[in-house]
Write a protein that holds these residues in place. Structure first.
Motif, PDB file in Angstrom:
ATOM      1  N   HIS A   1      -0.524   1.331  -5.664  1.00  0.00           N
ATOM      2  CA  HIS A   1      -0.878   2.330  -4.240  1.00  0.00           C
ATOM      3  C   HIS A   1      -1.852   1.565  -2.690  1.00  0.00           C
ATOM      4  O   HIS A   1      -2.722   1.168  -2.697  1.00  0.00           O
TER       5      HIS A   1
ATOM      6  N   HIS B   1      -0.034  -0.093   1.818  1.00  0.00           N
ATOM      7  CA  HIS B   1       0.870   0.374   2.565  1.00  0.00           C
ATOM      8  C   HIS B   1       0.598  -1.044   3.125  1.00  0.00           C
ATOM      9  O   HIS B   1      -0.510  -1.186   4.234  1.00  0.00           O
TER      10      HIS B   1
ATOM     11  N   LYS C   1       6.926   9.807  -2.844  1.00  0.00           N
ATOM     12  CA  LYS C   1       5.701  10.384  -1.763  1.00  0.00           C
ATOM     13  C   LYS C   1       5.804  11.960  -1.246  1.00  0.00           C
ATOM     14  O   LYS C   1       6.471  11.319  -0.166  1.00  0.00           O
TER      15      LYS C   1
ATOM     16  N   HIS D   1      -5.600   9.304  -5.238  1.00  0.00           N
ATOM     17  CA  HIS D   1      -7.133   8.734  -5.085  1.00  0.00           C
ATOM     18  C   HIS D   1      -7.590  10.636  -5.263  1.00  0.00           C
ATOM     19  O   HIS D   1      -8.128  11.148  -3.938  1.00  0.00           O
TER      20      HIS D   1
ATOM     21  N   ASP E   1      -5.268   2.035  -2.468  1.00  0.00           N
ATOM     22  CA  ASP E   1      -5.048   2.780  -0.932  1.00  0.00           C
ATOM     23  C   ASP E   1      -5.277   1.351  -0.189  1.00  0.00           C
ATOM     24  O   ASP E   1      -5.959   2.576   1.232  1.00  0.00           O
TER      25      ASP E   1
HETATM   26 ZN    ZN Z   1      -2.469   5.936   0.315  1.00  0.00          ZN
END
Ligand code: ZN
Ligand code: DOR
Ligand code: ZN
Length: 399
Positions: free
Chosen positions: A18, A20, A105, A191, A262
């Motif tokens: 995970h 970005h 996603k 999450h 994340d």
């Molecule tokens: Zn995320």
């Protein structure tokens, strides 16, 4: 090269499922090139990258660009999420089986970017198309924002924590599970962050898998907001000790399948804006392994359980071929760690161009000393070795 592994532990290549990496988007903050370098420095052999870029990865043309680009510049192996929209449900079935795609996603709640699929009918339509993993940002802040009188009250960062409350998270997750049962499509809940959700998901193992973030296993509100201000702001938010304790209980009892960072870089200027303009998201790809090793040394989980959650778990949940184990038929991906090395995490170690980590100043015990990618040493003692050799990971049907 001779490698002296005395006193070290050799683990299967650890995966961050995970991140970005903002590519395409803003390379002054992060890119596939910089983010996968950071991953190697932090002891990861693969990352799975989210689609809420600018523009978002939601059609064949943008995906083709990202596949080609990733193959040229990635320093570690990489899987790519494709983003669901209200308009691309039919196209997802072919996008999700394209090279390197790890999952679809769905942003069922609003966050960075504009990939929102918030109504039940649209989510169900997406779930009826395709056979690969489908992963959810399930928290439904969007619909509950109307209820945010807390928004303008008192301490700005505490407001962040309160208005995205437990009820909101639990409602969002229960809704996704109901839709998963209705469409018979197993869901991966990203999450998970509240006690109510862990308790609920414990009884949904037949239809759902779950991720917990390292931040929710490490930081506690309100202290995190008091010390970090905007550098503690993320979605879902850092919560209080009750939820922190519940997160660790869920790790211990098997409710959780994967741990992610994340990793969501933003420029300092946007992190330092006063709430509610402060950007949500924290960096974490480079610090994931050191912080988790520190938790192992503190006795919060075993090294074996950590490997289960960070190598075997993501490989199993996403159906990654040749990843997650040290065994015949698997890639020779290894993370070599020194469980006794003590070190303080510092901003100047961070390879992401944004240049900050919420863990700056944190002293940890346990450190990744080398990253071996398909048999070649790609990182050793803080140095990247050789040229970029990341490849797109291959995936199986999971649904
Ligand atoms: Zn995320
Ligand atoms: O805090 C967050 N930041 N949560 C998300 O869901 C998205 C992410 C980002 O991309 O910045
Ligand atoms: Zn999310």
């Amino acid at each position: 090269a001779v490698f002296d592994a005395r006193h070290l532990h050799v683990l299967p290549g650890l995966i961050d499922p995970h991140v970005h990496l903002r590519d395409p988007g803003d390379a002054t903050v992060e890119s596939i090139a910089t983010g996968t370098r950071a991953a190697l420095l932090g002891g990861l052999t693969a990352v799975f990258d989210m689609p809420n870029t600018s523009p978002a990865i939601t059609d064949a043309e943008r995906l083709a660009w990202k596949q080609d680009h990733a193959e040229r510049v990635a320093w570690c192996d990489i899987g790519l999420y494709v983003g669901a929209t209200k308009a691309n449900a039919e196209a997802l079935a072919s996008l999700e089986t394209a090279r390197g795609v790890c999952a679809v996603k769905v942003f069922a709640g609003s966050s960075t970017g504009d990939l929102l699929v918030e109504d039940d009918a649209s989510i169900a339509r997406v779930m009826r198309h395709g056979r690969r993993r489908i992963a959810f940002h399930s928290e439904d802040e969007y619909r509950l924002r109307a209820r945010a009188p807390l928004f303008n009250r008192g301490d700005p960062y505490r407001c962040h924590m309160e208005w995205r409350d437990e009820e909101c998270a639990a409602l969002g997750t229960r809704r996704i599970i109901a839709l998963a049962r209705e469409t018979r499509r197993p869901a991966h809940i990203l999450h998970v962050s509240t006690a109510a959700e862990y308790a609920y998901l414990r009884d949904c193992r037949d239809i759902a898998t779950s991720e917990v973030l390292v931040n929710h296993l490490t930081q506690i509100a309100p202290e995190a907001y008091d010390t970090l201000g905007g550098y503690a702001v993320m979605n879902p938010p850092i919560r209080d000790r009750r939820h922190y304790d519940a997160a660790w209980a869920a790790v211990a009892d098997g409710t959780i399948d994967t741990i992610g960072s994340d990793h969501a870089p933003h420029p300092r200027a946007k992190k330092e804006l006063p709430w509610p303009d402060c950007a949500a998201g924290l960096t974490g790809v480079q610090t994931l392994v050191p912080v988790m090793l520190d938790h192992v040394n503190a006795g919060r989980l075993t090294l074996g359980r950590m490997v289960d959650l960070m190598a075997a778990g993501p490989a199993r949940v996403y159906g990654a071929i040749g990843k997650g184990r040290i065994a015949a038929g698997y890639d020779a991906d290894f993370t070599i760690v020194d469980m006794r090395r003590q070190r303080t995490i510092e901003n100047d170690w961070i390879a992401s161009p944004c240049g900050w980590t919420p863990f700056a100043g944190k002293r940890v015990t346990g450190w990744p000393v080398a990253t071996v990618l398909r048999g070649g040493i790609a990182m050793r003692d803080d140095a990247i070795i050789g040229a970029p050799r990341g490849r797109l990971v291959r995936f199986l049907d999971t649904a």
